[in-house]
Design a protein around this motif. Structure first.
Motif, PDB file in Angstrom:
ATOM      1  N   UNK A 103      47.139  -4.746  20.255  1.00 48.22           N
ATOM      2  CA  UNK A 103      47.070  -3.529  21.070  1.00 48.22           C
ATOM      3  C   UNK A 103      45.714  -2.843  20.981  1.00 48.22           C
ATOM      4  N   UNK A 104      45.056  -2.953  19.842  1.00 50.21           N
ATOM      5  CA  UNK A 104      43.780  -2.272  19.652  1.00 50.21           C
ATOM      6  C   UNK A 104      43.371  -2.278  18.194  1.00 50.21           C
ATOM      7  N   UNK A 105      42.595  -1.282  17.800  1.00 53.18           N
ATOM      8  CA  UNK A 105      42.083  -1.246  16.435  1.00 53.18           C
ATOM      9  C   UNK A 105      41.897   0.194  15.980  1.00 53.18           C
ATOM     10  N   UNK A 106      41.904   0.376  14.679  1.00 50.78           N
ATOM     11  CA  UNK A 106      41.551   1.664  14.076  1.00 50.78           C
ATOM     12  C   UNK A 106      40.481   1.397  13.042  1.00 50.78           C
ATOM     13  N   UNK A 107      39.573   2.350  12.892  1.00 45.52           N
ATOM     14  CA  UNK A 107      38.541   2.177  11.878  1.00 45.52           C
ATOM     15  C   UNK A 107      38.308   3.439  11.078  1.00 45.52           C
ATOM     16  N   UNK A 108      39.224   4.341  11.160  1.00 46.60           N
ATOM     17  CA  UNK A 108      39.152   5.523  10.315  1.00 46.60           C
ATOM     18  C   UNK A 108      40.551   5.855   9.805  1.00 46.60           C
ATOM     19  N   UNK A 109      40.614   6.732   8.892  1.00 46.74           N
ATOM     20  CA  UNK A 109      41.907   7.074   8.306  1.00 46.74           C
ATOM     21  C   UNK A 109      42.744   7.990   9.204  1.00 46.74           C
ATOM     22  N   UNK A 110      42.169   8.446  10.320  1.00 52.43           N
ATOM     23  CA  UNK A 110      42.930   9.286  11.245  1.00 52.43           C
ATOM     24  C   UNK A 110      44.078   8.499  11.863  1.00 52.43           C
ATOM     25  N   UNK A 111      43.897   7.182  11.950  1.00 56.38           N
ATOM     26  CA  UNK A 111      44.970   6.326  12.412  1.00 56.38           C
ATOM     27  C   UNK A 111      45.122   6.211  13.911  1.00 56.38           C
ATOM     28  N   UNK A 112      44.216   6.803  14.679  1.00 57.28           N
ATOM     29  CA  UNK A 112      44.305   6.699  16.142  1.00 57.28           C
ATOM     30  C   UNK A 112      43.879   5.299  16.565  1.00 57.28           C
ATOM     31  N   UNK A 113      44.771   4.615  17.276  1.00 53.06           N
ATOM     32  CA  UNK A 113      44.460   3.265  17.743  1.00 53.06           C
ATOM     33  C   UNK A 113      43.606   3.343  18.991  1.00 53.06           C
ATOM     34  N   UNK A 114      42.472   2.648  18.944  1.00 50.72           N
ATOM     35  CA  UNK A 114      41.577   2.597  20.097  1.00 50.72           C
ATOM     36  C   UNK A 114      41.829   1.295  20.849  1.00 50.72           C
ATOM     37  N   UNK A 115      41.756   1.324  22.180  1.00 54.46           N
ATOM     38  CA  UNK A 115      41.986   0.095  22.946  1.00 54.46           C
ATOM     39  C   UNK A 115      40.790  -0.857  22.835  1.00 54.46           C
ATOM     40  N   UNK A 116      41.063  -2.127  23.044  1.00 57.33           N
ATOM     41  CA  UNK A 116      40.014  -3.132  22.992  1.00 57.33           C
ATOM     42  C   UNK A 116      38.931  -2.874  24.034  1.00 57.33           C
ATOM     43  N   UNK A 117      39.273  -2.194  25.118  1.00 58.67           N
ATOM     44  CA  UNK A 117      38.296  -1.919  26.171  1.00 58.67           C
ATOM     45  C   UNK A 117      37.202  -0.963  25.713  1.00 58.67           C
ATOM     46  N   UNK A 154      39.067 -15.074  16.327  1.00 57.50           N
ATOM     47  CA  UNK A 154      39.840 -15.551  17.480  1.00 57.50           C
ATOM     48  C   UNK A 154      40.363 -14.371  18.308  1.00 57.50           C
ATOM     49  N   UNK A 155      40.891 -13.369  17.625  1.00 54.85           N
ATOM     50  CA  UNK A 155      41.398 -12.179  18.314  1.00 54.85           C
ATOM     51  C   UNK A 155      40.251 -11.444  19.024  1.00 54.85           C
ATOM     52  N   UNK A 156      39.143 -11.290  18.339  1.00 56.06           N
ATOM     53  CA  UNK A 156      37.984 -10.604  18.898  1.00 56.06           C
ATOM     54  C   UNK A 156      37.457 -11.329  20.134  1.00 56.06           C
ATOM     55  N   UNK A 157      37.371 -12.646  20.056  1.00 54.63           N
ATOM     56  CA  UNK A 157      36.895 -13.438  21.201  1.00 54.63           C
ATOM     57  C   UNK A 157      37.848 -13.328  22.384  1.00 54.63           C
ATOM     58  N   UNK A 158      39.142 -13.235  22.108  1.00 51.86           N
ATOM     59  CA  UNK A 158      40.130 -13.129  23.186  1.00 51.86           C
ATOM     60  C   UNK A 158      40.115 -11.742  23.842  1.00 51.86           C
ATOM     61  N   UNK A 159      39.753 -10.723  23.084  1.00 51.68           N
ATOM     62  CA  UNK A 159      39.859  -9.352  23.580  1.00 51.68           C
ATOM     63  C   UNK A 159      38.538  -8.731  24.040  1.00 51.68           C
ATOM     64  N   UNK A 160      37.393  -9.309  23.671  1.00 49.59           N
ATOM     65  CA  UNK A 160      36.099  -8.704  23.993  1.00 49.59           C
ATOM     66  C   UNK A 160      35.141  -9.745  24.555  1.00 49.59           C
ATOM     67  N   UNK A 161      34.015  -9.238  25.059  1.00 51.88           N
ATOM     68  CA  UNK A 161      32.892 -10.119  25.403  1.00 51.88           C
ATOM     69  C   UNK A 161      32.225 -10.455  24.080  1.00 51.88           C
ATOM     70  N   UNK A 162      32.329 -11.698  23.665  1.00 50.66           N
ATOM     71  CA  UNK A 162      31.947 -12.088  22.306  1.00 50.66           C
ATOM     72  C   UNK A 162      30.944 -13.239  22.347  1.00 50.66           C
TER      73      UNK A 162
END
Length: 171
Positions: free
Chosen positions: A105-119, A159-167
């Motif tokens: 679904x996306x990713x989080x990179x802080x402890x706030x826990x808000x998921x950001x979309x791959x876009x 693999x996930x990164x390549x599928x979801x982004x321009x990699x």
């Protein structure tokens, strides 16, 4: 893939420097091209200067311009390396625990826990040492390979990164 991938590491100056070097990476062929052109123009300029019977100051300056450019390139590279070392050591993230969570679904990179979309990722570049993630807000972040618990986990992440982004891969 519904399983979450977690990457965690304690930021330090060496890890930050590694990321900065990969973020400023230029392929080897670029440097070879620059040095070959500088060499050819230097040889041509010196040949022009030495074959004239009465060389002028202008001939002398023309013959030295490529050599001066070569010196400038070396000094510029050294200056950039020194800037990256200073920036890596002065980073506010030094000493902090950095944790990323990735899912389909996306990713989080802080402890706030808000998921950001791959876009929100503009592009990603992987190297032998880790991944540079370039976000849409013109920020880049470094995620070292050592942040993953295993090589298999890192491969799943790529693999996930390549599928979801321009990699792309940096050599």
């Amino acid at each position: 893939m519904s399983e979450e991938i977690t990457a965690s590491y304690r930021s330090d100056a060496d890890t930050n420097l590694q990321g900065l070097k990969w973020a400023n990476y230029k392929p080897v062929w670029v440097w070879w091209t620059v040095w070959i052109l500088i060499g050819l123009f230097s040889i041509g300029g010196l040949r022009h200067f030495t074959t004239k019977q009465h060389p002028s100051v202008q001939d002398f300056v023309i013959s030295l311009c490529p050599i001066a450019l070569g010196v400038w390139v070396v000094l510029h590279q050294k200056s950039e390396e020194a800037r990256m070392v200073r920036e890596a050591q002065a980073s506010e993230s030094v000493g902090q625990l950095v944790t990323w969570h990735f899912s389909s679904e996306g990713f989080t990179f802080d402890e706030a826990g808000q998921t950001m979309p791959w876009t929100s990722i503009l592009r990603s570049d992987s190297s032998k040492d880790g991944v540079i993630i370039k976000l849409r807000n013109e920020l880049s972040t470094w995620l070292p390979k050592t942040a993953f618990t295993s090589e298999a986990e890192y491969s799943r992440f790529l693999d996930l990164l390549a599928a979801k982004t321009k990699h792309s891969k940096l050599s």
